[in-house]
Structure formats: structure tokens, C-alpha cells
Design an enzyme around this catalytic site. Sequence first.
Site, PDB file in Angstrom:
ATOM      1  N   ASP A 308       0.869  -1.169   0.000  1.00 26.83           N
ATOM      2  CA  ASP A 308       0.000   0.000   0.000  1.00 26.83           C
ATOM      3  C   ASP A 308       0.918   1.235   0.000  1.00 26.83           C
ATOM      4  OD1 ASP A 308      -2.162   1.668  -0.035  1.00 26.83           O
ATOM      5  OD2 ASP A 308      -3.249   0.600   1.521  1.00 26.83           O
TER       6      ASP A 308
HETATM    7  C1  NOJ Z   1      -4.138   3.733  -0.008  1.00 25.36           C
HETATM    8  C2  NOJ Z   1      -5.290   2.794   0.154  1.00 25.36           C
HETATM    9  O1  NOJ Z   1      -5.194   2.140   1.392  1.00 25.36           O
HETATM   10  C3  NOJ Z   1      -5.403   1.748  -0.932  1.00 25.36           C
HETATM   11  O2  NOJ Z   1      -6.618   1.080  -0.784  1.00 25.36           O
HETATM   12  C4  NOJ Z   1      -5.280   2.376  -2.282  1.00 25.36           C
HETATM   13  O3  NOJ Z   1      -5.405   1.393  -3.275  1.00 25.36           O
HETATM   14  C5  NOJ Z   1      -3.945   3.080  -2.387  1.00 25.36           C
HETATM   15  N1  NOJ Z   1      -3.874   4.119  -1.367  1.00 25.36           N
HETATM   16  C6  NOJ Z   1      -3.707   3.691  -3.754  1.00 25.36           C
HETATM   17  O4  NOJ Z   1      -4.518   4.771  -3.965  1.00 25.36           O
END
Ligand code: NOJ
Length: 779
Positions: A308
Site C-alpha cells: 500500500d
Molecule cells: C491507499 C489505500 O489504502 C489503498 O486502498 C489504495 O489502493 C492506495 N492508497 C492507492 O490509492
Amino acid sequence: MIKYKRSLIALSVGAALTVSGWKYLDSDSSKPEFKKESVSEKIWKDDKAVMAKFIDELMAKMTLEEKIGQLNLLTSGWDKTGPTMSDDYQEQIKEGKVGAIFNAFTADYTRDLQKLAVEETRLGIPLLFGYDVIHGHRTIFPISLGEAASWDLDAIQDASRIAATEAAAEGIHWTFAPMVDIARDPRWGRVSEGSGEDVFLSTEIARARVNGFQGDDLGALDTVLACAKHYAAYGQAQAGRDYHTTNMSTRELWDTYLPPFEAAVEEGAASFMTSFNELNGVPATGSKYLLDDILKQRWGFEGFVVTDYTAINEMVPHGFAADLKHAGELAINAGVDMDMQGSVYSDNLLELVEEEKVRISQIDNAVRRILEMKYRLGLFEDPYRYSDTDRQEREIYKHAHMEAARDVARKSFVLLKNQNSILPLSEGQSVALIGPLADSKQDMIGSWSAAGDRWEKPVTLLEGLKARFGDSVDINYAKGASYEFDATDTAGFAEAIEAAKKSDVIVMAMGEKWNMTGEAASRVDLNFPGTQSALMKELKKLGKPMVLVLMSGRPMTITWADENVDAILHTWYAGTQGGHAIADVLYGDYNPSGKLPVTFPRHVGQVPIYYNMKNTGRPFDPNGEEQKYRSRYLNESNAPLYPFGYGLSYTEFSYSDLALNSQILNPGSSVTASINVTNNGEHAGEEVVQLYIQDKVGSVTRPVRELKGFQKIHLEQGERKTVEFTISAEDLAFHDIDMNLAAEAGEFNVFIGGSSEANNTGTFQLSENVQFRRANPND
Ligand code: NOJ
């Protein structure tokens, strides 16, 4: 038939047995080995030899720096989905330091960026474009939790396919979805992004979404790579505070939180995203146990793992890594293939290899996994094949997509109350439409709405009603109240009360503002924010019929509304066509059929509250003699306001004659449970018939009941259908005292009905213990 389930077959000791994806190799019984059947040939239909030759040749030409570049994922400046932005991503692409870009879309922009990689780097390896295409790309469907409330797997799969079609037409290859985290704490804002609290329902929806996004050909121009996230146990953030710690037993992890992820692997999900949380002391992004032992070795996952947003970097504040370099070492050695936005790999891997802290083979393995996906997408044949302006023009906001969005929205609504059948409304009534969500475009599409237009396209409820009736029905609109947390101004009440006085029925569109759910949107209470409750109470004094159209991305505590308004329709955040869909249901064009995928508490203090809890040694019995020394609250009931699986219809369904064709279940055989469902009401309608099973005694304690099957059926007025579920030993499996996946001999209760409180019961015995999978010695 249990309609939606995969099948397992019992192990047979001494034999090598292939079992719907599982191969148990009993080569040395003291060390059981578990290998997944390769999905790459079965689902992705690869010609492995040809692909391997191409990638071998390419990798032979790559320098270590170029390889590390493939592991680097950066955001473009187009969208902000995390705390940092990359200003120099274009420069870095030209320098061969980037393998993938996210938050960039449209045929033109992805083509421009692709050109930088293809024309300006030494080897011209194409970029992979990722994006959060969660519940639609341009045409927005209901939020994921809303889609889950439809319990309609075909509709959910189709919605994902449409999202993929639109995204792929705008140059996107890869979505960061589905989010398959089980979530049992509504304070956590990300409840809205998943499929709710239940393992069985969430697992089936995970399968539907992976299949919807990926179809059966990763190279087709209407599919995108899926990404199962957030791996793992992110949904159990302590106190519902986002990014917070998770601690849970290995059994709970395996029985509750991992099954949807394992299902995603089985369906061929191309990628996995690590979660931000630590699990039992180890950040998921540095967890060799989660990433290598379970995902890659045990489940045989052949795709790639991305972190993430800056999750490698975050291992430093977690207190797990001394500095970024150390964090990079831990991540790559744990099995993380791609670094999202943290630049830890690009800054440190070279040195880590030189210092022999990271093996080149580890980097090669990660690079290969990523290059294979680029190959499967056809990017080496034509890097621009997804960036096609004509296709973009044709696919975006297509009429059929809008129709599908309206249909899924209608299916997602849950009728929570309908006293005296006040709904559907009649066209002769004048309507006071009141509330901050009645005419607010930005709220209709909820959070994580990708490239969805928040300002022009969404149809509000006011617009939906006007489109339907023109001037033929009097609609007296007043916003009346505010949903902002700190709002105290009641100046708008007077207008709302005036509108209500002029009208036959009051329809209140109230709930949460769209960005009160989603990432970084935890709450300490679940009440109506702002001045909404106060306005509702004022309106109640008028004594007129009241309908609440609830919009939220989480269960809310709506006890006052439940006691005081006549009807409540939960519409989540219904998407681009939301206003039309709500009008359709309010006026009976569609008979609501949604069922709650999450329990609604009476009070936030009951959280976590979910239907498949354990019983305790002192279960509370409201009719029992002993009340004091029981598991209960002094000032609130244990019961939820609305249970999991609950939802009303404009018609009445009755259940009768539950029957089991045998009282004994032998391994390898099955028991059929049947029940008659009759539509006794005045409308045709759909009902979600739900099967729950309770294992009465186990080597470890078992939940009071668990969903094990469901079927959504349509019944004409007066019609009766017999619904059958086939139960076999695999449906009864759990991780036993030794952590084997097994079903244990003994007595089981069966419940079938229209919610988790189903009270039609039967009983059968499983004649012998059945073991499906042995424990991993490392568990
Ligand atoms: C953070 C989020 O937790 C995740 O779900 C997302 O896909 C990513 N950012 C990318 O935007």
C-alpha cells in the site's frame, strides 16, 4: 444446492490427490507439503514456455538498476490518494527508474507517459498503469458495501466488468480492487469499501469481483488486473481507528480474515496489496509469514505483491525497521515485489545487494512476476493497446453502463422499516423532500469513486423525482439541516418545517457526508452528524408520515429513527444513477430486495457486534431466571437494531416445512435441506433465502451460527417455491484444535430463513471426522 461455493475433497493419506485446486503431496508424512495447482495455465491460459523464453531473454539484457526500476510504482500528479506526491515521476520514467504508474488515466495521458518509457529508456519496457477502480470507473455503481447488500453475485460481477471496460478504455491495466477485508467495526471508515462482516458472503463476492475485473482473458481489452487488498487483517484495526494495530489468534486469522484472500488466489487475482497494519507485532508489509509462507508458498500465488501507499517506509514509525534501508531489506525478503510510492526500493536495493543483505534471485523473482503480468496484458506486443481514444469515446458513460448502474443501485437498497406499508408512495401524495443529502451531487457516488464525476453527472434524489414526475407531483424541497460534524445553526429548520406542512408525506434524505467513510475516516460514534437529528425531531412534531432515505457507508445508530419514523430505506451511496434508482424504489417500480451485509448496532458501545459470535459460558437469556451474572450490558440490550441478513420487501414472504433428506451426513456424501418459501403479499418480489449452520460442540468453540449458502429467488404474488441446499462435510470445516482444516463428527443445527435470525430449524449428525488440509507446521 448451495449455490455459491467451491468444493474441497478430503485428504487421502498416502495418495497424491488433486482437489479442486489443492494438491496434497504425501511424499513424507512427517512434513506435509501443500502446493496450489497453477492458476497461470488454468485461468490465465499461459503458454508458459513461450512466455518464460521471452522474459528470460529480456531479463538477461537488464542491468540490476533496470530491474529495480521495474519494482517502483509512482503516483502521477493527477489524483491524490495518499500523503505524498511525486513531482519528478516523468523524469524518473525516462531514466528507467519506474515500472508502473498509478493515478494516471485517459487514453491520451497514459499514451504520453507510455511513450516516455517505450521511447526514452534503453530497453523500452512498457509501464503498467494502476488505479483505484473500486465501484465503477466513470459510471459509478453503489459503494462496495452497497453492492454487497444486493447479495446478487451476477450483478456484482457485471458491475466490476463494466468498471474494467471503462477503465481499460482509458489506458488503465490494473485496478486496486477488490478490497476483501472482513470488517466488524463500523467506526472504521473502510467498512464501506468491502463486503461486510461475513466470511461466506465476502468470499463469494471476492470471487465475483475478481472474475468481473479480469474476465477469462487478461489480455482482452475489456479486462484489467485485479488486486486483492489489504493483505491482511486490516479490517480489525483496534478501536476502529484507521491504520491501527491488529492482534488476533492464528485461528481467527485463518477462519475469518484469510478466506476471501485465498479465494482471490483461486480465481486468479493477478496481484495482492499489503495492508498498513501490523498483525501480531509484525507489519503486514514486512511479514514473511503472510507474504511468502502463506501467499506464495502455501497458496501458490503466481502474481505479484505491491505495497500500500508508502507502506514500506511506514515500517520505520511502526518501530519494526531502523531506517528506510532496513525497511526495504525486510520488505523484499518478506516477499514484497513492488514498492508503491515509497521509493525505498529505488533508493536502497542496489546497496542492499552489494552488501549481500538481499539476494539478486529475490529481485529477479519480483521482476519476473511483474514482467509476466505486462506480458499477459499484451504490452510487449503493443504498449499502447489500452490507450485508444476511440474506444474511450465509445465506452465511457455508455447507455448500457448507466442502466446497469441504476439496476444494481436498486438491488442494493435495504428496506429497514415499513410500518403500515407506507411505502411504496402513491403518486397522488405531495412530498416534502428534506435533508442535506436530498440534492447533493457530490455525495451520491460516495468515496473511492475513481474517475467518477462528482459534480455534474450524479443524479440526486430531487432530480430523480423531478425526472419521474415533472410537475405532476408537488415536491417541496428544503435542505433544512447540515451533516457537518460541527454544525449547530438551525436557521434552515423553518423552511423545512414549512415544506413539510404543505405536504402529505415527509421524505428525509439524511446520513453521512460522502467523505466521512472510506480511508482515514474513522468515527467515535455512529450518530447522524450535524443538525439532522434535531431537525428530524422537529418534523416528527407535525404528525405526518415520515420516510427516511438513509445514506451512509457504514452501519449507523438510528434507534430514534427506528422508533419514530414510518419507513427507512438504506441506500448507501447509490452511484451516478442513484436518484433515479431511489425514486424507482420509493414509488414501487422496483420492490426492494437488499439484505444487510453488516449488523446494525443499537449503540456504538456494542461494537464489535456481528451475528456469528461465540456463545460465552454465561449466555444471556432474557426469559431466564438468573439475570445478573450473565453476559450482558446493564443499560442496553445485547441484540442489534437490525441483524445481518435482514431486509424487508413490499411483499411478505413466509417460510415453512424445513426438511432434511437425511439425519446423517457421511463423508463424501451430502444432506439436502429444503424449505418452502411463499409470497403471501401483494407484489412480486425477490427474497434472499439464507442457510445457516451451527456446529454444536467442537474441539474449539464454534460460532452460534454461520452463513453457509444463499439463493436469491423471484416469486410472483402468491407463488411458492421449494429451495434446496446441499450440505456436505466441507461446509462444516474450520481450523480445529491442531489447526487442521477439518469437520468434526457430531450434531449440527440448520437454520433457513430471510435473515441471520432465521428460526426454521433442523438437525443432522456428521458421522465421522473429516480432515481437508493439515496444519502448516509454521502456524
Ligand atoms: C491507499 C489505500 O489504502 C489503498 O486502498 C489504495 O489502493 C492506495 N492508497 C492507492 O490509492
